[in-house]
Design a protein around this motif. Structure first.
Motif, PDB file in Angstrom:
ATOM      1  N   SER A 166       6.394   0.157  -0.984  1.00 62.92           N
ATOM      2  CA  SER A 166       5.294   0.902  -0.872  1.00 62.92           C
ATOM      3  C   SER A 166       6.002   2.138  -0.437  1.00 62.92           C
ATOM      4  O   SER A 166       4.762   3.353  -1.082  1.00 62.92           O
ATOM      5  CB  SER A 166       4.927   0.362   0.968  1.00 62.92           C
ATOM      6  OG  SER A 166       5.441  -0.772   0.481  1.00 62.92           O
TER       7      SER A 166
ATOM      8  N   ARG B 112       3.252   1.676   8.738  1.00 62.91           N
ATOM      9  CA  ARG B 112       3.199   0.231   8.875  1.00 62.91           C
ATOM     10  C   ARG B 112       4.771  -0.040   9.278  1.00 62.91           C
ATOM     11  O   ARG B 112       6.108   0.805   9.132  1.00 62.91           O
ATOM     12  CB  ARG B 112       3.259  -0.188   7.351  1.00 62.91           C
ATOM     13  CG  ARG B 112       2.081  -0.221   7.306  1.00 62.91           C
ATOM     14  CD  ARG B 112       1.790  -0.567   5.163  1.00 62.91           C
ATOM     15  NE  ARG B 112       0.921  -1.715   5.491  1.00 62.91           N
ATOM     16  CZ  ARG B 112       0.860  -2.481   4.546  1.00 62.91           C
ATOM     17  NH1 ARG B 112       1.373  -2.770   3.514  1.00 62.91           N
ATOM     18  NH2 ARG B 112       0.116  -3.867   4.644  1.00 62.91           N
TER      19      ARG B 112
ATOM     20  N   GLY C 272       5.137   3.387  -3.798  1.00 56.44           N
ATOM     21  CA  GLY C 272       4.002   3.540  -4.356  1.00 56.44           C
ATOM     22  C   GLY C 272       3.636   2.250  -6.067  1.00 56.44           C
ATOM     23  O   GLY C 272       3.026   1.948  -6.955  1.00 56.44           O
TER      24      GLY C 272
ATOM     25  N   GLU D 212       0.660  -0.916   0.037  1.00 48.00           N
ATOM     26  CA  GLU D 212       0.366   0.298   0.024  1.00 48.00           C
ATOM     27  C   GLU D 212       0.736   1.414   0.018  1.00 48.00           C
ATOM     28  O   GLU D 212       2.152   1.254   0.486  1.00 48.00           O
ATOM     29  CB  GLU D 212      -0.835  -0.053   1.159  1.00 48.00           C
ATOM     30  CG  GLU D 212      -1.692  -0.736   1.549  1.00 48.00           C
ATOM     31  CD  GLU D 212      -2.319  -0.997   2.954  1.00 48.00           C
ATOM     32  OE1 GLU D 212      -2.180  -0.212   3.744  1.00 48.00           O
ATOM     33  OE2 GLU D 212      -3.467  -2.026   2.967  1.00 48.00           O
ATOM     34  N   LYS D 213       0.364   2.183  -0.429  1.00 45.97           N
ATOM     35  CA  LYS D 213       1.558   3.240  -0.568  1.00 45.97           C
ATOM     36  C   LYS D 213       1.513   4.260   0.661  1.00 45.97           C
ATOM     37  O   LYS D 213       0.412   4.256   1.515  1.00 45.97           O
ATOM     38  CB  LYS D 213       0.726   4.347  -1.673  1.00 45.97           C
ATOM     39  CG  LYS D 213       1.154   6.231  -2.050  1.00 45.97           C
ATOM     40  CD  LYS D 213       2.373   6.027  -2.369  1.00 45.97           C
ATOM     41  CE  LYS D 213       3.128   7.307  -2.913  1.00 45.97           C
ATOM     42  NZ  LYS D 213       4.086   6.627  -1.846  1.00 45.97           N
ATOM     43  N   THR D 214       3.098   4.476   0.928  1.00 48.50           N
ATOM     44  CA  THR D 214       2.784   4.509   2.554  1.00 48.50           C
ATOM     45  C   THR D 214       3.829   5.967   1.903  1.00 48.50           C
ATOM     46  O   THR D 214       4.261   6.385   1.325  1.00 48.50           O
ATOM     47  CB  THR D 214       3.817   3.691   3.059  1.00 48.50           C
ATOM     48  OG1 THR D 214       5.198   3.310   2.851  1.00 48.50           O
ATOM     49  CG2 THR D 214       3.380   2.156   3.103  1.00 48.50           C
TER      50      THR D 214
END
Lengths: 46, 504
Positions: free
Chosen positions: B486, B445, B489, B326-328
């Motif tokens: 992540s 995360r 993305g 997931e994009k972080t």
């Protein structure tokens, strides 16, 4: 391997003992700073 | 109202684990907000000052004194007195021997983890007696290391270290080591966590090791000249149990490596992972960019079926990790193992990420202040500046774990990469402690890689990790790739890293 000497951090000596080795722990503490200074003076004199 | 108090126990020595245990005991007392029990080195005093724990009394302590510092609601005096009782009252076991007595006994090996500036007092007389040495200590002067290794080479003895994190000799683990199966792979490394990563991954694929000899982080520098790397490689070449050899380095000088390898005659296959050295061959031997890649090559050499299974399961893991991306926000790495920190820096840099770190290699920008991050940052908590007079973070990961929580909760880091090293040398409660300390994470995360095997005593506690927002990765290389994917993305990055740096 039969016998190991351990000096310093107690957890390492304990780990070696858990593996069935005969471990002898050294009663060690750092020499006093005064002694270090004296050593340096003696080194210079000798 | 929180009060702060210090007492100084002058000229008293306790090792870093005893100090950690005293700190933990004080933290559990009623009213205690924070506590620290440290030797009075300058760096420890600075850290206590930053935490608001240092008073004038503590400031007067020297490196051979212990400072007990407490911040507590109400009266601090009884708490300080308890601290004194824990440290002074704790009796040393009666069966310890003096150094004079030890010199009249026979030993095969000595494990030395006293303060680095005193190592020579023990090491030279023991070497003279014909004892092999494992030296965990850092801060040992370089000229002492060179002289110890020169004398050991002449006598055909081993001096593993200084700064040796691990060794497995005839199946016995020294320093930080894991319970891995015996087998045909022999390893020499100027790295601790790198050797642990390789031995544990091999074990997971069903391939065992003969010996793993950590020679100390500086051995392949030009000024040490690879003296012990050469001696250790000679032993593995002669050893009948060893069928294939690996050489792993966190930092190495190319000419020194070539010099060591050029003068030796190998009848066994030898593979290298010299992190940060971009040549695919060094002295005619294949140089594999990542530790995970090295493991697959060693599997292929030692047991082809194990290799095929390892590749198949890697494919499954990559697919699973791709789905979890997931994009972080920014990725940041906080490590107990310096070689793992270096490997992550290498992978991020290869992906074009501008990395800052304290790992001390020329190919990554340094950071002025290790306690503050700037952009994608990697901090090795096992480096010298963090370990003087304090336990190594594999023994006490508290500061590292607190940093992870603080960086994620402040939003500075969107995803944190970290290691969790279990096995010999790590405390039995290290998993519980880490889970408890990370339970304060409220945002972001974590991708975490565990170094250990199912036979390690702490393995059973790992299920507690499911309480945390963590994605566990089979190898450090995969954890590093996941964090990068992540942030950017782009889930395809994981496959790119695997095909080029692990399988390639």
């Amino acid at each position: 391997m039969r016998r190991v000497l351990a000096a310093g951090v107690s957890i390492f000596a304990e780990s070696l003992r858990r593996q069935g080795l005969e471990v002898v722990e050294l009663d060690w503490s750092p020499p006093a700073e005064v002694e270090k200074d004296l050593e340096e003076i003696l080194d210079k004199l000798m | 109202m929180v009060k702060v108090g210090n007492i100084v126990l002058r000229g008293l020595y306790r090792d870093s684990v005893q100090l950690m245990e005293a700190t933990e005991a004080l933290r559990k007392l009623r009213g205690v907000v924070d506590a620290a029990v440290y030797m009075g080195t300058e760096s420890n005093k600075e850290m206590m000052r930053e935490r608001g724990l240092l008073t004038g009394e503590g400031l007067s302590a020297g490196p051979n004194d212990i400072i007990i510092a407490v911040a507590a609601e109400g009266d601090v005096e009884p708490i300080l007195t308890t601290g004194r009782q824990i440290l002074v009252g704790g009796k040393r076991p009666a069966d310890r021997v003096t150094f004079e007595q030890a010199l009249n006994m026979d030993f095969d090996f000595a494990s030395i983890s006293v303060s680095g500036r005193h190592v020579h007092r023990l090491a030279f007389p023991l070497l003279e007696k014909g004892v092999n040495l494992f030296i965990f200590s850092d801060h040992v002067p370089l000229d002492i290391e060179v002289e110890l290794k020169r004398r050991a080479s002449e006598k055909g003895l081993l001096v593993l270290g200084p700064e040796a994190g691990t060794a497995i000799v005839n199946g016995y683990g020294f320093g930080f080591a894991n319970l891995v199966r015996r087998g045909p792979v022999g390893i020499v490394g100027s790295t601790g966590s790198g050797i642990q990563e390789v031995t544990c991954l091999l074990d997971a694929h069903g391939v065992g090791i003969s010996h793993a000899l950590g020679v100390g982080g500086r051995d392949l520098r030009e000024d040490v000249g690879g003296l012990m790397t050469a001696e250790a490689l000679k032993r593995l070449e002669r050893d009948t149990e060893t069928k294939v050899i690996a050489l792993v380095a966190k930092q190495s000088d190319e000419k020194t490596v070539e010099k060591v390898l050029d003068i030796m005659r190998f009848t066994k296959p030898l593979y290298l992972t010299l992190l940060g050295m971009h040549r695919s061959k060094v002295a005619g031997f294949q140089n594999i960019p990542t530790l995970h890649g090295l493991v697959l090559t060693l599997c292929k050499e030692a047991n082809f079926e194990a290799y095929e299974e390892a590749v198949r399961s890697l494919e499954e893991e990559v697919a699973m990790m791709e789905n979890a991306v997931e994009k972080t926000g920014e990725p940041r790495g906080f490590y107990c193992g310096g070689t793992l920190a270096t490997e992550t820096a290498l992978i991020w840099k290869w992906l074009g990420i501008d990395v800052s770190s304290n790992i001390g290699v020329g190919w990554v920008r340094g950071i002025a202040d290790n306690t503050r991050s700037q952009g994608p940052t990697i901090v090795d908590y096992g480096s010298e500046e963090f370990t003087e007079g304090r336990p190594h973070p594999i023994i006490d990961p508290t500061h590292r774990n607190q940093r992870v929580v603080q960086e994620l909760n402040s939003g500075g880091a969107g995803i944190a990469v970290m290691d969790l090293i279990i096995g010999y040398g790590a405390p039995d409660n290290v998993v519980e402690k880490t889970v408890e300390q990370l339970s304060g994470v409220r945002s972001g995360r974590i991708t975490l890689h565990v170094i250990g095997t199912p036979k390690d005593p702490q393995w059973g506690s790992l299920e507690q990790l499911s309480k945390l927002p963590v994605i566990t990765a089979r190898s450090n290389a995969l954890a590093a790739a996941f964090a990068a994917a992540s942030w950017l993305g782009d889930a395809k990055i994981i496959r790119r890293v695997v095909s080029q740096m692990v399988l390639g």
